[in-house]
Design a protein around this motif. Sequence first.
Motif, PDB file in Angstrom:
ATOM      1  N   UNK A 385      32.965  29.790  30.050  1.00 17.11           N
ATOM      2  CA  UNK A 385      34.154  28.953  29.938  1.00 17.11           C
ATOM      3  C   UNK A 385      34.396  28.670  28.460  1.00 17.11           C
ATOM      4  N   UNK A 386      35.493  29.138  27.901  1.00 19.39           N
ATOM      5  CA  UNK A 386      35.707  28.974  26.460  1.00 19.39           C
ATOM      6  C   UNK A 386      35.882  27.521  26.038  1.00 19.39           C
ATOM      7  N   UNK A 387      36.188  26.646  26.998  1.00 22.87           N
ATOM      8  CA  UNK A 387      36.411  25.244  26.666  1.00 22.87           C
ATOM      9  C   UNK A 387      35.109  24.451  26.634  1.00 22.87           C
ATOM     10  N   UNK A 388      34.169  24.787  27.548  1.00 23.05           N
ATOM     11  CA  UNK A 388      32.918  24.026  27.633  1.00 23.05           C
ATOM     12  C   UNK A 388      31.722  24.784  27.076  1.00 23.05           C
ATOM     13  N   UNK A 389      31.840  26.091  26.996  1.00 23.17           N
ATOM     14  CA  UNK A 389      30.722  26.907  26.556  1.00 23.17           C
ATOM     15  C   UNK A 389      29.719  27.222  27.645  1.00 23.17           C
ATOM     16  N   UNK A 390      29.915  26.640  28.820  1.00 23.94           N
ATOM     17  CA  UNK A 390      29.006  26.917  29.935  1.00 23.94           C
ATOM     18  C   UNK A 390      29.305  28.293  30.523  1.00 23.94           C
ATOM     19  N   UNK A 391      28.274  29.001  30.988  1.00 23.88           N
ATOM     20  CA  UNK A 391      28.536  30.308  31.607  1.00 23.88           C
ATOM     21  C   UNK A 391      29.282  30.141  32.927  1.00 23.88           C
ATOM     22  N   UNK A 392      30.188  31.089  33.194  1.00 25.00           N
ATOM     23  CA  UNK A 392      30.815  31.104  34.513  1.00 25.00           C
ATOM     24  C   UNK A 392      29.748  31.429  35.560  1.00 25.00           C
ATOM     25  N   UNK A 393      29.757  30.695  36.641  1.00 25.24           N
ATOM     26  CA  UNK A 393      28.840  31.045  37.729  1.00 25.24           C
ATOM     27  C   UNK A 393      29.210  32.420  38.263  1.00 25.24           C
ATOM     28  N   UNK A 394      30.486  32.632  38.537  1.00 21.69           N
ATOM     29  CA  UNK A 394      31.036  33.962  38.831  1.00 21.69           C
ATOM     30  C   UNK A 394      32.465  34.001  38.308  1.00 21.69           C
ATOM     31  N   UNK A 395      32.891  35.158  37.862  1.00 20.09           N
ATOM     32  CA  UNK A 395      34.261  35.351  37.392  1.00 20.09           C
ATOM     33  C   UNK A 395      34.589  36.834  37.528  1.00 20.09           C
ATOM     34  N   UNK A 396      35.378  37.167  38.532  1.00 22.80           N
ATOM     35  CA  UNK A 396      35.705  38.563  38.814  1.00 22.80           C
ATOM     36  C   UNK A 396      37.179  38.866  38.546  1.00 22.80           C
ATOM     37  N   UNK A 397      37.758  38.182  37.553  1.00 27.16           N
ATOM     38  CA  UNK A 397      39.180  38.360  37.282  1.00 27.16           C
ATOM     39  C   UNK A 397      39.505  39.781  36.816  1.00 27.16           C
ATOM     40  N   UNK A 398      38.641  40.377  35.978  1.00 31.64           N
ATOM     41  CA  UNK A 398      38.912  41.739  35.519  1.00 31.64           C
ATOM     42  C   UNK A 398      38.932  42.696  36.706  1.00 31.64           C
ATOM     43  N   UNK A 399      38.002  42.527  37.625  1.00 35.49           N
ATOM     44  CA  UNK A 399      37.976  43.364  38.820  1.00 35.49           C
ATOM     45  C   UNK A 399      39.241  43.167  39.650  1.00 35.49           C
ATOM     46  N   UNK A 400      39.735  41.924  39.704  1.00 33.84           N
ATOM     47  CA  UNK A 400      40.965  41.641  40.448  1.00 33.84           C
ATOM     48  C   UNK A 400      42.157  42.358  39.811  1.00 33.84           C
ATOM     49  N   UNK A 401      42.231  42.349  38.478  1.00 29.97           N
ATOM     50  CA  UNK A 401      43.316  43.047  37.786  1.00 29.97           C
ATOM     51  C   UNK A 401      43.264  44.546  38.090  1.00 29.97           C
ATOM     52  N   UNK A 402      42.088  45.116  37.985  1.00 28.67           N
ATOM     53  CA  UNK A 402      41.942  46.554  38.224  1.00 28.67           C
ATOM     54  C   UNK A 402      42.365  46.926  39.645  1.00 28.67           C
ATOM     55  N   UNK A 403      41.951  46.120  40.609  1.00 28.25           N
ATOM     56  CA  UNK A 403      42.292  46.413  42.000  1.00 28.25           C
ATOM     57  C   UNK A 403      43.777  46.224  42.253  1.00 28.25           C
ATOM     58  N   UNK A 404      44.355  45.172  41.673  1.00 26.58           N
ATOM     59  CA  UNK A 404      45.783  44.921  41.845  1.00 26.58           C
ATOM     60  C   UNK A 404      46.637  46.019  41.254  1.00 26.58           C
ATOM     61  N   UNK A 405      46.238  46.514  40.085  1.00 26.46           N
ATOM     62  CA  UNK A 405      46.982  47.604  39.450  1.00 26.46           C
ATOM     63  C   UNK A 405      46.992  48.848  40.323  1.00 26.46           C
ATOM     64  N   UNK A 406      45.869  49.112  40.952  1.00 28.25           N
ATOM     65  CA  UNK A 406      45.789  50.269  41.840  1.00 28.25           C
ATOM     66  C   UNK A 406      46.667  50.080  43.071  1.00 28.25           C
ATOM     67  N   UNK A 407      46.659  48.873  43.627  1.00 27.76           N
ATOM     68  CA  UNK A 407      47.418  48.606  44.854  1.00 27.76           C
ATOM     69  C   UNK A 407      48.927  48.685  44.621  1.00 27.76           C
ATOM     70  N   UNK A 618      51.685  42.134  45.216  1.00 27.19           N
ATOM     71  CA  UNK A 618      50.252  42.285  45.470  1.00 27.19           C
ATOM     72  C   UNK A 618      49.530  41.095  44.850  1.00 27.19           C
ATOM     73  N   UNK A 619      48.586  40.518  45.584  1.00 28.40           N
ATOM     74  CA  UNK A 619      47.743  39.448  45.050  1.00 28.40           C
ATOM     75  C   UNK A 619      46.293  39.784  45.349  1.00 28.40           C
ATOM     76  N   UNK A 620      45.491  39.839  44.306  1.00 24.39           N
ATOM     77  CA  UNK A 620      44.046  40.065  44.465  1.00 24.39           C
ATOM     78  C   UNK A 620      43.343  38.807  43.974  1.00 24.39           C
ATOM     79  N   UNK A 621      42.529  38.214  44.844  1.00 29.04           N
ATOM     80  CA  UNK A 621      42.023  36.863  44.606  1.00 29.04           C
ATOM     81  C   UNK A 621      40.500  36.839  44.591  1.00 29.04           C
ATOM     82  N   UNK A 622      39.965  36.166  43.593  1.00 23.19           N
ATOM     83  CA  UNK A 622      38.535  35.844  43.567  1.00 23.19           C
ATOM     84  C   UNK A 622      38.390  34.372  43.932  1.00 23.19           C
TER      85      UNK A 622
END
Length: 738
Positions: A385-407, A618-622
């Motif tokens: 998280x760029x605001x807190x510096x804490x690691x994301x527990x999970x963040x699959x936004x890049x994967x969502x973009x890739x899948x959405x582009x394909x769809x 198309x909406x790809x959601x994490x």
Amino acid sequence: MGFFDETEAYPIPVDGRVEALAKVTGKGKYAAEYEVDNICYAVLVTSEVPSGKIKSLQLDLAKQAEGVLDIISHLKKPAVPGFADETKIKESKFGLPVFHTDTVFFKGQPIALVIANTFEEAVYAASLVKAEYEKAPFEVDFNKARINTELKPAGKERGNLNAWKNLPFTVEQEYNIAEEVHNPMEMHTTIAQWDGNKLKLYDKSQGVNGVQKTISGLFNLPVDHIQVFSEFVGGGFGSGLKVWPHVLAAVLGAKQVNRPVKLMLTRPQMFHSVGYRPASWQKIKLGADSTGKIFGIHHQAKNGCAIYDPFSDGITRVTRLIYQFDNLKTENAVVPLNLSAPTWMRGPGDCTGDFAVESAIDELSYQLKMNPAELRYKNLALHKNPDTGLPWSTNYLKEAIQKGAEMIGWNQRKVIPNSETDGDWKIGYGMAVGMWNAGRNKASAGIVMDREGNIILQTAMTDIGTGTGTGMMNILHDATGIPKSKIKIQLGNSDLPPAGSQGGSTGMSSISGAVVAVIDALKLKLSEYIASSDSAYKNATAKDILLSDTGVSLKTKGQHFVPYQKIWEGNNLTLLEVEASSGPGDERSKYSFCSSAAHFCKVRVNSKTGKIVVEKMVAVVDGGKVINPKPATNQITGAAVGGIGMALMEKQLIDERLGGLIGNDLAGYHFPVNADAPIIEVSFINKPDPNINPSGAKGLGEVGIIGVAPAIANAVFNATGKRFRDLPITPEKFFEKS
């Protein structure tokens, strides 16, 4: 009667939603549908001016009308301790001290409540109430008023804005969004019934415990003296997250006439009685180098609010989440107006801010001559998280973009805008992403079990149509193997185990932990009863115990199976009841949590009429683990349609001369219907978050809309070469001179 009949839980089709049968048969009641003995009816009289004082109220004719029981106003009303003086009014944070002031803050403000034996009598008598005002200057023009409001820092500044002032690629633009109104199908209604110093409320609310707490504070009543029902809600979208003046008006009316009172808002009253998404202005400046690395952003935002309620929508919050902006400054301000109070509306703040940020990044991509998806890849903050510096527990936004582009078939998109046509239609593709802080609140759940292994799973949390009840059932079924036909759900009643409001995408994230906790409590309670006759169960943990539709066993060799009936007989039980709570812990200090989505769309724009048709979306959601796939898909689809409305048609018009709303009905206010939306293709990453809660569900209701409007606006630019920075994008704007 059988076990389920006695507790008013309802049977369901095994593969259906828990509330399906109750809704289609009419057994499930919405707030206005409860039958209460000796009920009478109340109708609000509202101000006809936007600002000033009430000089006099002419009530004699109304009082003489047939069936009238009483009229409440600032001249005569039951006292509300929380409104005893200005200090207490501020401390109550209720906003509008209804019937406890002669000051008028907006046109449509309740100034009297007529109570009569029948609804028709109340409506007629209300029409006879006349008010004389001492008028005062007013301001309802957001764009005019915002000029003189001062911006203030919103969150910590990062880096230095001067570090990127000389970069070769910059965008500096302003963006505006019109006021939008929730407009759920069901009108807000409250039935109030006093019994001595105890109060029962049937209310359209997204959180019964919140209503309970607010009324308790206003009347200095113990919380357990107030019971609130909100079992079924016909759409909320944020409008049910607050206790509004009409709720208090019904409570006062019932106290005044010593009878149950029903107060139902009209559709026009809904536009100024239960909040809205406020009008907003934003300015974005960002800059990148030739590789597409974005070095910084300056995001300023203002939103309208009521002069009696300084509501901030938190517009710049999302700017601090998605991308690694090393140099960042965010500022905001509220603009007081003589309008009713705005409130949270689906994806509040983030939906608004995301439009400006994602539009500006799209503009930057065309300057760079870079694929908009690739530009986002380069700058996503995927690891922490760029605001807190804490690691994301999970963040699959890049994967969502890739899948959405394909769809969507993103590779078919023309790089040069205004270069694909089909007759009179221009064709374009657009994308945007959205993110939401994935929250979790403390929640409780209860289980009532009979000797046949039938279970009622309970919580005070309201299911506002999101499928919460079905999700609860699915978790219990998956964790125990108990057939769904033996599981029933009770919710939306403040007498049940307490839980937070259904809002902010925290519902399933919160209640899922409570369901797991109460399952464990049930296992341990059963084990405790068995242990007196079978030592194998002594010191057994919840993980050691297995449940089925007929009994209890252990994972150890031999299993030691014990039928439920034997447990009941051996311990002289009628019903077994357990309750447990669950909430966030120290994981919040170790990780940041987010839900996210990638939105893609293909649009057609008619070159002769300016009409925009969203042909494909198309909406790809994490959202972490998807507990209940069909309702989850429905959530995203509905949210995306709301985004179409935001982008293309929703705008509450305001009469700047007289200070009132224009077209405040379902004919005058334009919003999307089925014909305006394509079949929306929804896909989920569906990877559990291992740290957020026991279920791994992160919440997804908000991210279904965050990013839709900029995706559409970006597609319109790709289709036409015209950049629209003010929403909604209506047909006539295509022919306006820039």
